[in-house]
Write a protein that holds these residues in place. Sequence first.
Motif, PDB file in Angstrom:
ATOM      1  N   SER A 158      -6.352  -7.691  -4.750  1.00 47.84           N
ATOM      2  CA  SER A 158      -7.252  -7.070  -5.716  1.00 47.84           C
ATOM      3  C   SER A 158      -7.097  -5.553  -5.760  1.00 47.84           C
ATOM      4  N   GLY A 159      -6.368  -5.007  -4.777  1.00 50.13           N
ATOM      5  CA  GLY A 159      -6.140  -3.564  -4.743  1.00 50.13           C
ATOM      6  C   GLY A 159      -7.217  -2.783  -4.013  1.00 50.13           C
ATOM      7  N   ILE A 160      -7.989  -3.451  -3.173  1.00 55.04           N
ATOM      8  CA  ILE A 160      -9.045  -2.771  -2.436  1.00 55.04           C
ATOM      9  C   ILE A 160      -8.473  -1.625  -1.601  1.00 55.04           C
ATOM     10  N   LYS A 161      -9.217  -0.529  -1.515  1.00 53.64           N
ATOM     11  CA  LYS A 161      -8.744   0.653  -0.810  1.00 53.64           C
ATOM     12  C   LYS A 161      -9.713   1.036   0.313  1.00 53.64           C
ATOM     13  N   ALA A 162      -9.150   1.471   1.412  1.00 57.20           N
ATOM     14  CA  ALA A 162      -9.915   2.055   2.514  1.00 57.20           C
ATOM     15  C   ALA A 162      -8.943   2.882   3.344  1.00 57.20           C
ATOM     16  N   ASP A 163      -9.488   3.793   4.118  1.00 57.55           N
ATOM     17  CA  ASP A 163      -8.643   4.661   4.947  1.00 57.55           C
ATOM     18  C   ASP A 163      -8.452   4.103   6.353  1.00 57.55           C
ATOM     19  N   GLY A 164      -9.275   3.138   6.702  1.00 61.59           N
ATOM     20  CA  GLY A 164      -9.161   2.493   7.998  1.00 61.59           C
ATOM     21  C   GLY A 164     -10.018   1.241   7.998  1.00 61.59           C
TER      22      GLY A 164
END
Length: 395
Positions: A158-164
């Motif tokens: 789905s393209g979910i984004k997070a930095d960690g």
Amino acid sequence: MIDIKKYFETGELVKLTQELVRIPSHKDVEHREKEVAEYIYNFCIENGLKAELQQVDGERKNVIAYLKGIGYGKNLMFNGHTDTVPPYNMTIDPFAAEIKDECIWGRGTVDMKGAIACMLITMLAIKRSGIILDGDIIFTGVIGEEEKSEGTEYIVKSGIKADGAIVGEPSNYEYAIGHRGLEWLEIKIKGRAAHGGVPHLGINAISKAAKLINKIEQELYPKLESRYNEFMGPSVMNFGAIEGGSQPSTVADWCSIKIDRRYIPGETVESVIGEYQEIIDKLKKEDPDFDAEIIRMPNNMLTLDHLYLMTDPSEQIVISTKEALKEVIGKEPEITRRRGWTDAALLSNYAKIPTVVCGPGDISYSHTKNEHVPIKDLINMVDVYSKIAFKFCGI
């Protein structure tokens, strides 16, 4: 730093864990994770957290919840799977969530509904404290980790984004930044049926399978023993199942061997399969009657390979987790090695999110007849998770 324990009650953490455990969500339940996902969704909405349900597979749903920050810090993902293995022959009531000896007992307590409860209570406690983080916390409650990992694969695509990210598998106050990749293979050996009274007229697939097993043990085992990674342990394999033939009086015209193969950096899916194929090809040259093929077992994965996890120790999510654990346990935490495969590998390899495995309880009780999690571990993990959030997202 703020004392997060002032902003939640032990009773609400215990109750949430119990309620999640009391909702069966294994593969033999109709709609599987649907009911527990809806429970989590309603819990979040009732407590003022933004949440959504994702339809993944029929009635099976992921649940996503958010604690929004100011907008200029790092975004942290909490990831936990809402499915469990079936209760099998448990020696306790698997869904009573009974409290005994200062533990909660039942299927999913340690793997990993206890961790999900800790993640949600962490988000609520931070919200109640009035502190607004610089970055967001995103909770992802996902389906299917015990089999194909459909839920985490869905959010990755789905393209979910997070930095960690933190995956809350039980780690017993340790943390993991690496684990082996996982490949399930079936080798089908073909023979020729004949009457048991004239076995020389047939080709016994079981006998051919025995030759293959011996060859693998002689040629591949020594290679695996020489391969080692400091964060995930050795490269290993296991003959997990074998079956073949139809009855004692018939020469077996088929035999199947199922293999669990755990691999490390320096190995790939292609090289793993290639080593077995090389042995099969050798046997075919030595024995014209030997015939076998390798099949990747479809119940091991959906579409994304279950690669190994290897997160750089210098990543901020690793540093934050290590520091948070140290503050809670009062000593330098150990790195967990030789653990099983987790959804952390999907987040790391395909979503490019640096990921650490850290959660309440002892993995040795996962999938067991007496699965349980100490209540103190749940309380302490809320403390750990909140400290990770403060350090990683910023305040």
